[in-house]
Design an enzyme around this catalytic site. Structure first.
Site, PDB file in Angstrom:
ATOM      1  N   PHE A  97       0.946  -1.245   0.016  1.00 50.47           N
ATOM      2  CA  PHE A  97      -0.022  -0.007  -0.028  1.00 50.47           C
ATOM      3  C   PHE A  97       0.800   1.382   0.025  1.00 50.47           C
ATOM      4  CE2 PHE A  97      -2.604   3.211   2.487  1.00 50.47           C
ATOM      5  CZ  PHE A  97      -3.582   3.281   1.369  1.00 50.47           C
ATOM      6  N   ASP A 168       6.574  -2.976   8.542  1.00 49.72           N
ATOM      7  CA  ASP A 168       5.260  -2.649   8.303  1.00 49.72           C
ATOM      8  C   ASP A 168       4.265  -3.832   8.277  1.00 49.72           C
ATOM      9  OD1 ASP A 168       2.635  -1.800   7.114  1.00 49.72           O
ATOM     10  OD2 ASP A 168       3.494  -0.628   5.584  1.00 49.72           O
ATOM     11  N   HIS A 171      -0.708  -5.945   7.651  1.00 47.33           N
ATOM     12  CA  HIS A 171      -1.414  -7.066   7.156  1.00 47.33           C
ATOM     13  C   HIS A 171      -1.190  -8.166   8.175  1.00 47.33           C
ATOM     14  CE1 HIS A 171      -1.006  -5.792   2.786  1.00 47.33           C
ATOM     15  NE2 HIS A 171      -1.713  -4.893   3.314  1.00 47.33           N
ATOM     16  N   GLN A 194      -7.402   0.179  10.248  1.00 42.93           N
ATOM     17  CA  GLN A 194      -8.152   0.623   9.290  1.00 42.93           C
ATOM     18  C   GLN A 194      -9.233  -0.667   8.927  1.00 42.93           C
ATOM     19  OE1 GLN A 194      -8.075  -0.729   5.838  1.00 42.93           O
ATOM     20  NE2 GLN A 194      -9.737   0.451   5.080  1.00 42.93           N
ATOM     21  N   LYS A 197      -8.528  -4.132   8.068  1.00 45.92           N
ATOM     22  CA  LYS A 197      -7.706  -4.853   8.380  1.00 45.92           C
ATOM     23  C   LYS A 197      -8.217  -5.939   9.530  1.00 45.92           C
ATOM     24  CE  LYS A 197      -5.071  -2.686   5.847  1.00 45.92           C
ATOM     25  NZ  LYS A 197      -4.230  -1.409   5.940  1.00 45.92           N
ATOM     26  N   ARG A 226       4.431  17.193  23.577  1.00 48.73           N
ATOM     27  CA  ARG A 226       4.354  17.282  24.899  1.00 48.73           C
ATOM     28  C   ARG A 226       5.292  16.363  25.634  1.00 48.73           C
ATOM     29  NH1 ARG A 226      -1.378  17.541  24.050  1.00 48.73           N
ATOM     30  NH2 ARG A 226      -2.039  19.886  24.081  1.00 48.73           N
ATOM     31  N   TYR A 233       0.227  22.930  27.862  1.00 51.17           N
ATOM     32  CA  TYR A 233       0.646  24.021  26.972  1.00 51.17           C
ATOM     33  C   TYR A 233       2.072  24.080  26.740  1.00 51.17           C
ATOM     34  CZ  TYR A 233      -4.317  24.844  26.313  1.00 51.17           C
ATOM     35  OH  TYR A 233      -5.822  24.441  25.939  1.00 51.17           O
ATOM     36  N   ARG A 243      -3.809  11.153  18.398  1.00 50.55           N
ATOM     37  CA  ARG A 243      -4.179  10.154  19.348  1.00 50.55           C
ATOM     38  C   ARG A 243      -5.409   9.499  18.769  1.00 50.55           C
ATOM     39  NH1 ARG A 243      -3.495  15.046  22.284  1.00 50.55           N
ATOM     40  NH2 ARG A 243      -5.916  15.282  21.992  1.00 50.55           N
TER      41      ARG A 243
HETATM   42  C1  LIG Z   1      -3.516  -0.365   5.627  1.00 52.38           C
HETATM   43  C2  LIG Z   1      -2.034  -0.121   5.416  1.00 52.38           C
HETATM   44  C3  LIG Z   1      -1.065   0.569   5.860  1.00 52.38           C
HETATM   45  C4  LIG Z   1      -1.541   1.752   6.765  1.00 52.38           C
HETATM   46  O1  LIG Z   1      -2.954   2.332   6.326  1.00 52.38           O
HETATM   47  P1  LIG Z   1      -3.693   3.321   7.172  1.00 52.38           P
HETATM   48  O2  LIG Z   1      -5.042   3.265   6.293  1.00 52.38           O
HETATM   49  O3  LIG Z   1      -3.035   4.512   7.444  1.00 52.38           O
HETATM   50  O4  LIG Z   1      -4.074   2.597   8.631  1.00 52.38           O
HETATM   51  C5  LIG Z   1       0.348   0.616   5.871  1.00 52.38           C
HETATM   52  N1  LIG Z   1       0.909  -0.262   5.088  1.00 52.38           N
HETATM   53  C6  LIG Z   1       0.038  -1.193   4.253  1.00 52.38           C
HETATM   54  C7  LIG Z   1       0.566  -2.093   3.747  1.00 52.38           C
HETATM   55  C8  LIG Z   1      -1.313  -1.468   4.693  1.00 52.38           C
HETATM   56  O5  LIG Z   1      -1.942  -2.330   3.837  1.00 52.38           O
END
Ligand SMILES: *Cc1c(COP(=O)(O)O)cnc(C)c1O
Length: 417
Positions: A97, A168, A171, A194, A197, A226, A233, A243
């Protein structure tokens, strides 16, 4: 009645729906309603976020977790906390992605694409070694579809060249490589929550790390720069509000409790498909013997038109959809073929004009190119139906194959291959 493929008017192999996704139990609903009524929907270091971070890190064998609003932000803040910035290069695969590569651009560094392994579809350690330059600062292996990248060899290359490693694992919730969970091998491991997932709160993400310095820096960057225990602040770093809310964390705590069981189901279903699909003309993503648990966000197989009377992959995916099997061709081309990279549509923080390294028109990763043309993906919720239900997938593929010449004619594809 004749056994006709559904795309030619037969009745679909699968009429029952696949498991819906996302799904929430009554317990999830009760928990979210309780958070709603209690009135603290979000706050820095709220109790549900804290619990999610501690539990998710423990389950994955890392010291710390930092929850955020997406799996893109987790990658960006990991790189920023590592000090990666303008002038630096970061090695990424092109079969992933876009966030894997745009996170690098977001911190002002340059993504350098290294090809994937032809079997596992994960970053090829030899290609990483070949892509290292004096400016390389980090590498981002992707556990593609849930298959862990070869972390032994990637860590070896990284140590030799003093590169930081950010996994990363968007998945790969719960996936394991040689007995250890992904996300715990590198300096940091990034997960996405997301909507598609294997764990989700609509949007969200979490970064794992066992490095105290990174943990402190990322927590600060997520929370407007912070300092721990500092005034509201009073800002020390160039951070932002990234967050996760308490409502989202409450949902995710429930899902984390089901991750192992759901993962076991998907894994068992994946094994059925791995064994059965080759006999009906599809070649599944190879499984490295080092994989103890495939995360199974996707089931990926190679489609060969010659096994289906020359039927195009797109025609095959349409025929599968007609049978009630929601398949997709996946990433249409390697990331560097996106207009973003071809047009270098980013500002001068990254590179001045005319830097040959940003000429992505010349980027060539033949293995990724090949898989972009050949892959067929099944989404995780199909596998969630369990091993008993995979017969429908196999039968749908077999049926299309039996009648492939007729499907080719009906779709007007004759002569193509
Ligand atoms: C979904 C995904 C992300 C992160 O995606 P977000 O939609 O920002 O949570 C990063 N890398 C891969 C391979 C993904 O499939």
């Amino acid at each position: 009645m004749v056994d006709l493929p559904a795309i030619l008017g037969g009745s679909p192999v699968r009429t029952r729906p696949w498991p819906s996704w996302p799904r929430a139990t009554e317990e999830d609903e009760a928990r979210v309603v309780a958070v709603l009524r209690e009135g603290v929907w979000s706050r820095a270091d709220g109790p549900w976020v804290r619990r999610l971070e501690e539990d998710f890190a423990r389950v994955h064998g890392a010291a710390h977790g930092v929850a955020m609003m997406s799996g893109t932000v987790t990658l960006v803040l990991a790189l920023r906390a590592l000090g990666v910035g303008p002038g630096d290069e970061v090695i990424v695969p092109p079969y992933t992605f876009v966030a894997t590569a745009t996170a690098v651009l977001e911190v002002g560094a340059l993504p350098v694409f290294a090809d994937i392994h032809p079997g596992t579809l994960c970053l090829d350690p030899d290609a990483v070694a070949a892509a290292v330059s004096p400016r390389t600062r980090a590498v981002i292996p992707v556990h593609l579809g849930g298959h862990p990248a070869d972390m032994d060899r990637i860590l070896q290359v990284a140590r030799r060249h003093r590169l930081a490693v950010v996994e990363d694992a968007a998945h790969a919730h719960g996936a394991r490589w040689r007995g250890r969970s992904v996300g715990s091998f590198g300096d940091a491991g990034s997960f996405s929550f997301q909507a598609s997932k294997n764990m989700t709160s609509g949007e969200g993400g979490i970064l794992l790390t066992s490095r105290e310095d990174l943990f402190r820096a990322v927590r600060s960057l997520r929370n407007c720069g912070r300092a721990e225990g500092g005034a509201w602040y009073e800002h020390h770093l160039l951070g932002g509000n990234h967050r996760l809310t308490e409502l989202q964390a409450a949902l995710l705590v429930g899902q984390l409790g089901r991750l192992e069981e759901e993962g076991t189901r998907r894994e068992a279903a994946g094994k059925v498909l791995e064994e059965a699909l080759p006999s009906v003309g599809l070649a599944p993503q190879a499984r490295d013997p080092g994989v103890d648990r495939h995360g199974r966000h996707l089931f990926i197989a190679r489609y060969r038109p010659e096994e289906f009377a020359g039927l195009s992959r797109e025609g095959f995916v349409r025929a599968l959809a007609a049978e009630g099997i929601p398949a997709s061709p996946g990433y249409p081309y390697p990331l560097y073929r996106n207009p973003l990279f071809q047009n270098r549509a980013w500002d001068r923080r990254v590179t001045g004009p005319g830097d040959a390294r940003t000429d992505y028109g010349r980027a060539r990763c033949p293995v990724a190119e090949d898989w972009c043309r050949a892959a067929v993906w099944l989404p995780q919720q199909v596998l969630l139906a369990g091993p008993e239900e995979m017969g429908d997938v196999v039968e749908a593929v077999a049926r299309i194959r039996r009648h492939a010449p007729r499907v080719v004619r009906a779709l007007g594809e004759a002569g193509r291959s």
